[in-house]
Design a protein around this motif. Structure first.
Motif, PDB file in Angstrom:
ATOM      1  N   ASP A  50      45.071  43.485  37.870  1.00 45.34           N
ATOM      2  CA  ASP A  50      45.111  43.786  39.302  1.00 45.34           C
ATOM      3  C   ASP A  50      43.785  43.457  39.976  1.00 45.34           C
ATOM      4  OD1 ASP A  50      47.733  44.720  39.125  1.00 45.34           O
ATOM      5  OD2 ASP A  50      47.070  46.729  38.554  1.00 45.34           O
ATOM      6  N   ARG A  51      42.698  43.601  39.231  1.00 48.01           N
ATOM      7  CA  ARG A  51      41.382  43.287  39.780  1.00 48.01           C
ATOM      8  C   ARG A  51      41.212  41.777  39.959  1.00 48.01           C
ATOM      9  NH1 ARG A  51      38.865  46.023  36.376  1.00 48.01           N
ATOM     10  NH2 ARG A  51      38.250  44.396  34.912  1.00 48.01           N
ATOM     11  N   PRO A  54      44.483  40.677  42.971  1.00 45.43           N
ATOM     12  CA  PRO A  54      44.935  41.820  43.781  1.00 45.43           C
ATOM     13  C   PRO A  54      46.217  41.486  44.534  1.00 45.43           C
ATOM     14  CG  PRO A  54      42.635  41.260  44.262  1.00 45.43           C
ATOM     15  CD  PRO A  54      43.181  40.182  43.402  1.00 45.43           C
ATOM     16  N   GLY A  55      47.250  42.294  44.297  1.00 43.83           N
ATOM     17  CA  GLY A  55      48.515  42.073  44.993  1.00 43.83           C
ATOM     18  C   GLY A  55      49.321  40.903  44.472  1.00 43.83           C
ATOM     19  N   GLY A  56      48.846  40.251  43.409  1.00 39.48           N
ATOM     20  CA  GLY A  56      49.544  39.081  42.875  1.00 39.48           C
ATOM     21  C   GLY A  56      50.613  39.456  41.866  1.00 39.48           C
ATOM     22  N   ASN A  57      51.596  38.600  41.714  1.00 40.78           N
ATOM     23  CA  ASN A  57      52.674  38.829  40.755  1.00 40.78           C
ATOM     24  C   ASN A  57      52.301  38.173  39.424  1.00 40.78           C
ATOM     25  OD1 ASN A  57      55.111  39.450  39.570  1.00 40.78           O
ATOM     26  ND2 ASN A  57      56.195  37.717  40.462  1.00 40.78           N
ATOM     27  N   HIS A  58      51.359  38.777  38.725  1.00 43.30           N
ATOM     28  CA  HIS A  58      50.788  38.163  37.521  1.00 43.30           C
ATOM     29  C   HIS A  58      51.617  38.380  36.264  1.00 43.30           C
ATOM     30  CE1 HIS A  58      49.567  42.263  36.824  1.00 43.30           C
ATOM     31  NE2 HIS A  58      48.812  42.257  37.917  1.00 43.30           N
TER      32      HIS A  58
END
Length: 233
Positions: A50-51, A54-58
């Motif tokens: 998340d760091r 941020p906000g990505g669909n990883h």
């Protein structure tokens, strides 16, 4: 996950390392493919993903892509042959700061170096920071990533090169050696310098003559001084 899987299968985008949340069934295929291609795999906790995105669909998978594909040892030696020049090479033993690596690439390109060698582990790779710091020189410089520097030096010796490690404690001045033939210089990392096993493989160790109080230069500065002595000769 699909994007990383396809990048691994295609092999056209060199990957620096792979981050995964776990190595269980969900990630096993990616991990196996990465290890087969000698791409380092790191297991990271969920906050790390998340760091980084941020906000990505990883989907708990992140791959770091190199700014440029790596060359082979033979590619670099062939370039020297094509130019009709004695090979002029740089070997970096553990340079970890990407800005140092970028500066070295820029200097080496300006000095006419045919190629740079870096180790696979515990060293900076060809990241976007390296590309930016090199001020465009990365596009014109061949960089090879090797598993074992000692074996590389043996291979270069067999190809007729003289290999010198640049170390502050050496007894021979840099200006005392002949740099007009096929030659490779080894430079140590920012902390510990050239590792002992690598230094022992070199044909000799040389030092940059210094008259001030400090004992050594930053590695990128040491590379510049050494290479342009070669240019002068």
């Amino acid at each position: 996950m699909h994007a990383v899987r396809e990048a691994l299968r295609a092999g056209s985008r060199p990957l620096q390392r792979l981050l995964v949340l776990r190595t269980d069934r969900q990630f096993a295929e990616l991990v196996e493919q990465a290890k087969a291609q000698r791409i380092p795999v790191h297991i990271e906790p969920s906050p790390a993903f998340d760091r980084l995105l941020p906000g990505g669909n990883h989907q708990w998978v992140i791959a770091f892509v190199a700014a440029k594909a790596y060359s082979s040892t033979q590619d670099i030696l062939q370039l020297a042959r094509q130019k009709g020049e004695p090979p002029f090479l740089v070997i970096l033993d553990g340079v970890e700061d990407p800005q140092n690596l970028g500066a070295i690439i820029r200097t080496a390109e300006a000095a006419g170096v045919h190629g740079i060698f870096i180790p696979e582990r515990r060293a900076a790779g060809l990241t976007s920071i390296v590309a930016k710091t090199s001020a465009g020189a990365l596009e014109h410089m061949r960089v090879a990533r090797v598993v074992n520097l000692s074996r590389l030096i043996e291979e270069l010796k067999e190809a007729g090169l003289w290999t010198y490690g640049v170390e502050p404690a050496a007894s021979t001045d840099l200006t005392a050696i002949d740099m007009t033939g096929p030659i490779a210089f080894v430079f140590g990392g920012e902390g510990g310098g050239i590792r002992r096993g690598v230094a022992q493989e070199c044909d000799g160790l040389v030092r940059i003559p210094m008259t001030g109080k400090v004992e050594s230069l930053n590695v990128s500065a040491a590379v510049a001084v050494t290479l342009f002595e070669g240019v002068r000769q």
